[in-house]
Design a protein around this motif. Structure first.
Motif, PDB file in Angstrom:
ATOM      1  N   ALA A  27       0.751  -1.312   0.051  1.00  0.00           N
ATOM      2  CA  ALA A  27      -0.039  -0.047   0.093  1.00  0.00           C
ATOM      3  C   ALA A  27       0.961   1.279   0.036  1.00  0.00           C
ATOM      4  O   ALA A  27       2.066   1.259   0.170  1.00  0.00           O
ATOM      5  CB  ALA A  27      -0.986   0.000   1.283  1.00  0.00           C
ATOM      6  N   HIS A  28       0.192   2.233  -0.361  1.00  0.00           N
ATOM      7  CA  HIS A  28       0.993   3.638  -0.558  1.00  0.00           C
ATOM      8  C   HIS A  28       1.338   4.121   1.083  1.00  0.00           C
ATOM      9  O   HIS A  28       0.447   3.972   1.897  1.00  0.00           O
ATOM     10  CB  HIS A  28       0.090   4.723  -1.043  1.00  0.00           C
ATOM     11  N   GLY A  29       2.439   4.893   1.362  1.00  0.00           N
ATOM     12  CA  GLY A  29       3.121   5.043   2.385  1.00  0.00           C
ATOM     13  C   GLY A  29       2.026   6.076   3.243  1.00  0.00           C
ATOM     14  O   GLY A  29       1.919   6.166   4.534  1.00  0.00           O
ATOM     15  N   ALA A  30       1.199   6.867   2.466  1.00  0.00           N
ATOM     16  CA  ALA A  30       0.141   7.728   2.864  1.00  0.00           C
ATOM     17  C   ALA A  30      -1.302   7.322   3.356  1.00  0.00           C
ATOM     18  O   ALA A  30      -1.842   7.861   3.981  1.00  0.00           O
ATOM     19  CB  ALA A  30       0.176   9.135   1.862  1.00  0.00           C
TER      20      ALA A  30
ATOM     21  N   ALA B 169      11.610  -7.859   4.201  1.00  0.00           N
ATOM     22  CA  ALA B 169      10.342  -7.275   3.867  1.00  0.00           C
ATOM     23  C   ALA B 169      10.723  -5.731   3.179  1.00  0.00           C
ATOM     24  O   ALA B 169      11.805  -5.204   3.425  1.00  0.00           O
ATOM     25  CB  ALA B 169       9.464  -6.902   4.730  1.00  0.00           C
ATOM     26  N   GLY B 170       9.823  -5.260   2.155  1.00  0.00           N
ATOM     27  CA  GLY B 170      10.188  -4.072   1.565  1.00  0.00           C
ATOM     28  C   GLY B 170      11.169  -4.265   0.377  1.00  0.00           C
ATOM     29  O   GLY B 170      11.715  -5.194   0.225  1.00  0.00           O
TER      30      GLY B 170
ATOM     31  N   SER C   1      11.006   3.445  -0.221  1.00  0.00           N
ATOM     32  CA  SER C   1      10.523   3.889   0.953  1.00  0.00           C
ATOM     33  C   SER C   1       9.171   4.367   1.387  1.00  0.00           C
ATOM     34  O   SER C   1       8.807   4.367   2.417  1.00  0.00           O
ATOM     35  CB  SER C   1      11.797   4.567   1.626  1.00  0.00           C
ATOM     36  N   ASN C   2       8.377   4.753   0.261  1.00  0.00           N
ATOM     37  CA  ASN C   2       7.014   5.149   0.373  1.00  0.00           C
ATOM     38  C   ASN C   2       5.988   4.125   0.178  1.00  0.00           C
ATOM     39  O   ASN C   2       4.907   4.178  -0.188  1.00  0.00           O
ATOM     40  CB  ASN C   2       7.052   6.366  -0.443  1.00  0.00           C
ATOM     41  N   ILE C   3       6.512   2.859   0.346  1.00  0.00           N
ATOM     42  CA  ILE C   3       5.631   1.696   0.021  1.00  0.00           C
ATOM     43  C   ILE C   3       5.658   0.914   1.398  1.00  0.00           C
ATOM     44  O   ILE C   3       6.594   0.650   1.951  1.00  0.00           O
ATOM     45  CB  ILE C   3       5.914   0.712  -0.922  1.00  0.00           C
TER      46      ILE C   3
END
Length: 373
Positions: free
Chosen positions: A183-186, A225-226, A230-232
């Motif tokens: 998902a989006h970091g926001a 993970a990831g 960094s915004n995901i």
């Protein structure tokens, strides 16, 4: 004897420099098979996996068969900034000592008709699977005694000492995946953060309480993970667990608790947690007759004052699957003091190479002890 010592140390150096990981010990198998053949052994290799078995002595007169096992695989770990096969658990030393035993037996030709020795050079100990495969292929069929050897850290057994039995604990290792969606970091409300799920698992693992009189532990040893963005918020992750228990019964309890944690996380976060691999090693089953033989052998080589009591350790070894699958085996593993530091599985593990000959001589005396009685 100096020639034998040089031969053993040279063999160790070669094996150390040509390490191969579990199930990939192809050149190691060829190297050992050639030595066994050159030294009068009947040799058996396998078309579907690595490892080699050699027989030396008199197998015609129904003598009790004594098997001596050495593990042959290395670990895959980072050394000097790059990953490589690395013998940081001492398997190169174990192979060198067991080959040294063969060479020492040859120095006593009068023993040839009085002994029946089966040398088992076993793959994939680090995977906890090699012993089971060798049992399946008949490596311990008709064997009465089984001896192994393992270098010990200096905290457990000092140089010049040895223990007649290593009482290993049980080990179990899980690899697993957390499966969800990114998902989006926001917008953290649109998914479940796999890192948070992993953190919750770590937290709950620390809350497991079992009988404190029996050593046990569980810990997460890998988590990924990831990616590069960094915004995901990552919905997927992979992780590994390592479990230890000094008894098989406590291991069963620990395993059940861990699986219950996975179920709780799946229900709480509505994510999938899938086990991708499971590996395990049983706790030791000791045999007093085999232990007594090894104790006498240590006395003859190192002296009574340098015989340590049974060595209880949370480490594991798939050696014990031989006795799990063949309960009639009289088996023990020699714990050899050798000033090993900083510790087993440390990428820069070192030990005193003079201890190699202690191992050769003790195994030789154990062989003699069997046939004298």
């Amino acid at each position: 004897m100096k020639d034998l010592e040089k031969q053993v140390k040279d063999t160790f150096n070669y094996l150390h420099q040509h390490a191969e990981i579990s199930w990939e010990e192809v050149e190691t198998t060829k190297y050992i098979a050639n030595i066994l053949k050159e030294n009068g052994c009947n040799v058996n290799t396998f078309v579907d996996h690595t490892g080699v078995v050699g027989e030396y002595g008199n197998f015609k007169d129904n003598l009790p068969i004594v098997a001596v096992r050495a593990d042959i695989d290395a670990l895959w770990q980072e050394v000097d900034g790059s990953f490589q096969a690395n013998h940081s658990c001492g398997h190169d030393a174990h192979m060198a000592m067991v080959l040294g035993l063969l060479w020492k037996l040859q120095q006593s030709p009068e023993l040839h008709k009085q002994i029946a020795i089966r040398f088992i050079f076993q793959p994939a100990e680090e995977k906890g699977a090699g012993a089971l495969k060798m049992v399946e292929k008949g490596a311990v069929d008709n064997v009465e005694y089984l001896f192994g050897v393992h270098l010990r850290p200096q905290q457990e057994c000092k140089m010049g000492n040895a223990a007649p039995v290593i009482v290993h604990g049980a080990t179990k290792m899980y690899s697993a995946e957390i499966r969800g969606h990114d998902a989006h970091g926001a917008r953290p409300h649109l998914n479940i953060n796999a890192i948070e799920v992993g953190a919750q698992i770590v937290n709950l693992l620390s809350k497991i309480h079992l009988d404190p009189r029996v050593p046990h532990s569980v810990k997460m040893t890998n988590f990924q993970a990831g990616g590069k963005s960094s915004n995901i918020i990552p919905g997927n992750a992979s992780f590994s667990l390592d479990m230890r228990a000094q008894s098989n019964e406590i291991m069963d309890e620990l395993d059940n608790k861990v699986l219950n944690i996975f179920e709780a996380m799946k229900n709480l976060y509505d994510v999938k947690i899938k086990l991708t691999s499971t590996e395990g090693i049983a706790a030791a089953r000791t045999n007093e007759q085999a232990t007594s033989i090894m104790r006498e052998a240590i006395k003859k080589v190192l002296g009574t004052e340098n015989v340590d009591p049974p060595l209880v350790t949370p480490g594991g070894d798939d050696f014990h699957f031989y006795t799990i699958k063949r309960p009639e085996l009289k088996a023990t593993m020699l714990g050899l003091g050798c000033d090993l530091s900083p510790g087993l599985h440390h990428p820069y593990m070192t030990f005193n190479k003079d201890a190699l000959m202690n191992g050769v001589h003790i195994l030789f005396e154990a062989i003699k002890e069997v046939y004298q009685h």
